[in-house]
Design a protein around this motif. Structure first.
Motif: not given
Length: 85
Positions: A22-31, A33-50
């Protein structure tokens, strides 16, 4: 002030990974895909967490939001961005 405190507490209460996404997306403005690379998780996992984060925030902040506004999870994120922005 009361809403600002409630938002801070709701974000702080999120599970660690949901809060990070949430913070990487909202505060950091990351997409996702960028969050997935930063946290080394899949984009689907990012979507699930969001999704989990937004639902949790919506539930926790619903007393502060008009009924129609509270129905959308993105409304919570928008309110958060306006408060910190």
């Amino acid at each position: 002030v009361e809403l600002s405190l409630a938002i801070t507490q709701a974000v702080d209460a999120l599970p660690d990974r949901c809060r990070a996404v949430f913070l990487l997306s909202r505060d950091g403005g990351l997409s996702y895909a960028e969050i997935a690379r930063t946290l080394q998780i899949s984009e689907k996992t990012v979507e699930t967490h969001m999704t989990k984060a937004l639902h949790s925030l919506r539930r926790g902040l619903s007393p502060f939001l008009p009924a129609a506004f509270a129905l959308t999870a993105s409304a919570v994120a928008s309110a958060y961005v306006r408060l910190i922005g």
